[in-house]
Design an enzyme around this catalytic site. Structure first.
Site, PDB file in Angstrom:
ATOM      1  N   ASP A   9       0.846  -1.204   0.000  1.00 41.10           N
ATOM      2  CA  ASP A   9       0.000   0.000   0.000  1.00 41.10           C
ATOM      3  C   ASP A   9       0.884   1.258   0.000  1.00 41.10           C
ATOM      4  OD1 ASP A   9       0.960  -0.346   2.622  1.00 41.10           O
ATOM      5  OD2 ASP A   9      -0.819   0.536   3.547  1.00 41.10           O
ATOM      6  N   PHE A 167      -0.417  -0.462  12.712  1.00 40.65           N
ATOM      7  CA  PHE A 167      -1.314   0.044  11.661  1.00 40.65           C
ATOM      8  C   PHE A 167      -1.866  -1.043  10.732  1.00 40.65           C
ATOM      9  CE2 PHE A 167      -1.977   1.851   7.394  1.00 40.65           C
ATOM     10  CZ  PHE A 167      -2.896   2.847   7.671  1.00 40.65           C
ATOM     11  N   ASN A 168      -0.997  -1.847  10.109  1.00 43.60           N
ATOM     12  CA  ASN A 168      -1.476  -2.802   9.089  1.00 43.60           C
ATOM     13  C   ASN A 168      -2.473  -3.806   9.666  1.00 43.60           C
ATOM     14  OD1 ASN A 168       0.064  -1.678   7.064  1.00 43.60           O
ATOM     15  ND2 ASN A 168       1.775  -3.111   7.326  1.00 43.60           N
ATOM     16  N   ASP A 242       8.642  -1.715   5.929  1.00 44.49           N
ATOM     17  CA  ASP A 242       8.295  -2.707   4.906  1.00 44.49           C
ATOM     18  C   ASP A 242       9.510  -3.296   4.201  1.00 44.49           C
ATOM     19  OD1 ASP A 242       5.666  -2.206   5.528  1.00 44.49           O
ATOM     20  OD2 ASP A 242       5.376  -0.766   3.907  1.00 44.49           O
TER      21      ASP A 242
HETATM   22  C1  BDR Z   1       3.184  -0.014   8.518  1.00 38.71           C
HETATM   23  O1  BDR Z   1       2.131   0.947   8.342  1.00 38.71           O
HETATM   24  C2  BDR Z   1       2.366   1.751   7.215  1.00 38.71           C
HETATM   25  O2  BDR Z   1       2.251   3.099   7.520  1.00 38.71           O
HETATM   26  C3  BDR Z   1       3.738   1.405   6.723  1.00 38.71           C
HETATM   27  O3  BDR Z   1       3.765   1.439   5.309  1.00 38.71           O
HETATM   28  C4  BDR Z   1       4.001   0.030   7.255  1.00 38.71           C
HETATM   29  O4  BDR Z   1       3.568  -0.971   6.383  1.00 38.71           O
HETATM   30  C5  BDR Z   1       3.939   0.309   9.783  1.00 38.71           C
HETATM   31  O5  BDR Z   1       3.075   0.227  10.886  1.00 38.71           O
HETATM   32 CA    CA Z   2       2.915  -0.445   4.116  1.00 39.78          CA
END
Ligand code: BDR
Ligand code: CA
Length: 310
Positions: A9, A167-168, A242
């Protein structure tokens, strides 16, 4: 050559992950799939295409996937704060010219895995929606997945979106739960290591001083990323979360893993999207995940610098 599909993403660190894989001598990118996460699907797809075109990888196909999490609305708040309004703030990279493939990313994943003679490695650097939907739709593809290396979670350190969640995983916790419990060989590259493998100001300057087009552009991406980290998190160092997922394929000594049982709570707002590991082995559940424990920061910084100028 290690055959990979990168599901991403972009996103600054996703873009650098794509470049690292494309420039590696030991990795073959079969295709790139995109998902909504750091920004809306239109932007993440465009950004993947944009960075690949800019670096001369027009031949790598990009497929757009799910535009929202499996059961929730897209979480819009932090993506833009950290990555800019279009998901890739900073340097002015020209608009892409190569068309996006028409097939949906989930169908592409299923067909490619089914038709492949070799097992393929999935690198997942965004919310796990596309992979979870593909696994639900076509469980037989598991046999063709060599392993899934995913950036997500925070087992020991705090999360970066809530105290508990990364986050992911937080954006699509149902998808993460499906992938983590899929029975595939799984490597979780979490904040526990990615927040330690940071680029400091000196490292960014070293990268910029290499002087070539990609090193200079990546240094500008990191300037932007470092700045938003100061504003949002209060520290000026730049994690490239990433790219670590790609880094461990280039040099497996980069990150140390431990295999354990992990699951994702879905119902309590305080722990929603946490990656809880059974570190003391009290549940009796079979280990389902290699979790990242330790990273060699200097080696990672060196790897990024060396590959960007290739
Ligand atoms: C992850 O969340 C996104 O902002 C970054 O691309 C990474 O995959 C880090 O928490
Ligand atoms: Ca990411």
């Amino acid at each position: 050559m290690k055959k990979v599909i990168i599901d991403c993403d972009p996103g600054h660190d996703d873009a650098i992950a794509l470049l690292l894989a494309a420039k590696s001598d030991t990795i073959e990118i079969i295709g790139v799939t995109t998902v909504a996460g750091n920004s809306e699907l239109y932007n993440t797809t465009r950004n993947a295409r944009k960075i690949l075109d800019y670096a001369g990888y027009e031949a790598i196909d990009v497929y757009a996937g799910c535009d929202r999490p499996m059961m929730r609305d897209l979480f819009r708040l932090t993506g833009a704060i950290i990555h800019g309004a279009d998901g890739l703030g900073g340097p002015n990279i020209p608009a892409p010219t190569t068309p996006i493939k028409e097939e949906h990313a989930v169908d592409y994943l299923i067909q490619t895995l089914r038709n492949s003679d070799d097992r393929i490695i999935l690198i997942v650097t965004g919310p796990m929606t596309n992979i979870a939907v593909a696994l639900q739709k076509a469980p037989d593809i598991k046999d063709k997945i060599d392993r899934i290396i995913m950036m997500g979670g925070a087992v020991i350190e705090p999360g970066n979106i809530t105290s508990a969640a990364e986050f992911n995983v937080f954006v699509d916790p149902e998808a993460a739960k499906i992938v983590i419990n899929s029975g595939c060989e799984l490597y979780l590259v979490s904040l526990d290591v990615s927040m330690k493998a940071v680029f400091k100001e000196d490292d960014i300057e070293k990268l910029r001083s290499q002087g070539d087009k990609i090193s200079t552009t990546v240094a500008s991406l990191l300037d932007f990323f470092a700045e938003t980290h100061v504003k949002h998190f209060g520290f000026k160092a730049c994690p490239i979360h990433d790219a670590l997922c790609v880094g461990i394929l280039i040099d497996e000594s980069l990150v140390e893993f431990r295999k354990t049982y992990v699951d994702v709570p879905l119902h309590d707002p305080l722990t929603l999207g946490e990656t809880v590991a059974d570190l003391w082995e009290i549940t009796g559940n079979m280990p389902n995940c290699h979790i990242a424990m330790k990273v060699n920061r200097e080696k990672f910084v060196r790897m990024i610098c060396e590959h960007m100028k290739k």
